[in-house]
Write a protein that holds these residues in place. Structure first.
Motif, PDB file in Angstrom:
ATOM      1  N   SER A  36     -39.492 118.661  87.344  1.00  0.00           N
ATOM      2  CA  SER A  36     -38.346 119.539  87.479  1.00  0.00           C
ATOM      3  C   SER A  36     -37.706 119.639  86.111  1.00  0.00           C
ATOM      4  O   SER A  36     -37.705 118.686  85.348  1.00  0.00           O
ATOM      5  CB  SER A  36     -37.352 118.996  88.514  1.00  0.00           C
ATOM      6  N   ARG A  85     -39.488 130.257  78.109  1.00  0.00           N
ATOM      7  CA  ARG A  85     -40.186 129.862  79.333  1.00  0.00           C
ATOM      8  C   ARG A  85     -40.970 128.572  79.157  1.00  0.00           C
ATOM      9  O   ARG A  85     -41.483 128.279  78.084  1.00  0.00           O
ATOM     10  CB  ARG A  85     -41.168 130.956  79.786  1.00  0.00           C
ATOM     11  N   ASP A 144     -48.152 128.435  86.013  1.00  0.00           N
ATOM     12  CA  ASP A 144     -46.841 128.779  86.556  1.00  0.00           C
ATOM     13  C   ASP A 144     -45.838 128.818  85.415  1.00  0.00           C
ATOM     14  O   ASP A 144     -45.918 128.022  84.480  1.00  0.00           O
ATOM     15  CB  ASP A 144     -46.394 127.751  87.600  1.00  0.00           C
ATOM     16  N   TYR A 182     -41.587 129.075  84.225  1.00  0.00           N
ATOM     17  CA  TYR A 182     -40.218 128.805  84.642  1.00  0.00           C
ATOM     18  C   TYR A 182     -39.279 129.167  83.503  1.00  0.00           C
ATOM     19  O   TYR A 182     -39.593 128.941  82.330  1.00  0.00           O
ATOM     20  CB  TYR A 182     -40.047 127.317  84.982  1.00  0.00           C
ATOM     21  N   GLY A 229     -34.467 126.817  84.849  1.00  0.00           N
ATOM     22  CA  GLY A 229     -35.568 126.235  85.607  1.00  0.00           C
ATOM     23  C   GLY A 229     -36.101 127.111  86.718  1.00  0.00           C
ATOM     24  O   GLY A 229     -36.965 126.693  87.482  1.00  0.00           O
ATOM     25  N   TYR A 281     -38.245 129.652  88.815  1.00  0.00           N
ATOM     26  CA  TYR A 281     -39.641 130.091  88.801  1.00  0.00           C
ATOM     27  C   TYR A 281     -39.686 131.555  88.375  1.00  0.00           C
ATOM     28  O   TYR A 281     -38.941 132.388  88.886  1.00  0.00           O
ATOM     29  CB  TYR A 281     -40.244 129.906  90.190  1.00  0.00           C
TER      30      TYR A 281
END
Length: 199
Positions: free
Chosen positions: A93, A129, A146, A148, A153, A155
């Protein structure tokens, strides 16, 4: 498609337009990259690869030209006794630290289960990102990146690479660099199209 891996529970993966290959560098005879395991971008716009076979770090320009090689097996100055990976936990995270100097952030890592299979293969950050290479255990394993937003944070969508990769890096010009080890060591540089998700 139901999301798996790095996405929040119940969140669906949004596919971004496919990255466009802008350069490819293959090490057919093993003399260019050696036995690399990771790739990192440099402040000058090029990239570094770590050569586990000869315990060396090799630097390249953004056009793939070798710049320098450092290290070697040993325990003296400028020598390495090994280049070890740092295993990445299953779940990450990203949390801004309100007490940090403006512009600095903390990447908080959480391991849910010490025996869990690895979900994240490689992580790199660009100016705005965070890019996370999802390891996975399907036909798309080590092909999903992926993204973020660094600011909060959130997505931002996912890229699907055409080849399995072992490591990713961002370059100063915004391109994504990937390292493949399927047949011969290969570095590919990708231009990332607009962040508009595919329908």
């Amino acid at each position: 498609m139901a999301a798996t891996g790095n996405l929040a529970a119940g969140q669906e993966r949004r596919w971004l337009p496919a990255p466009v290959e802008s350069a490819v560098f293959q090490d057919i005879d093993g003399a260019l990259f050696g036995s690399p395991q990771r790739i990192k971008g440099t402040p000058e716009g090029g990239f570094l690869v770590d050569d586990w076979g000869e315990f060396r770090i090799r630097a390249f320009s953004a056009s793939g030209q070798p710049l320098w090689t450092s290290g070697g097996a040993g325990e003296g100055p400028g020598e390495f006794s090994g280049v070890e990976p740092i295993p990445f936990p299953k779940v990450i995270s990203y949390t801004p630290n309100p007490d940090a100097t403006p512009g600095n952030r903390i990447l908080r890592v959480t391991r849910i289960d010490p025996e869990a299979r690895r979900a994240v293969r490689s992580v790199t950050a660009g100016p705005s990102r965070l890019f996370v290479l999802f390891e996975g255990h399907t036909e798309r394993a080590s092909r999903i990146v992926d993204t973020y937003a660094i600011a909060d944070g959130a997505y931002a969508g996912s890229y699907l690479l055409p080849h399995r990769v072992v490591s990713i890096a961002t370059l100063t010009d915004g391109r994504l660099a990937t390292l493949e080890m399927e047949f011969v060591p290969t570095v590919r540089l990708w231009t990332l199209p607009s962040d508009v998700p595919r329908r």
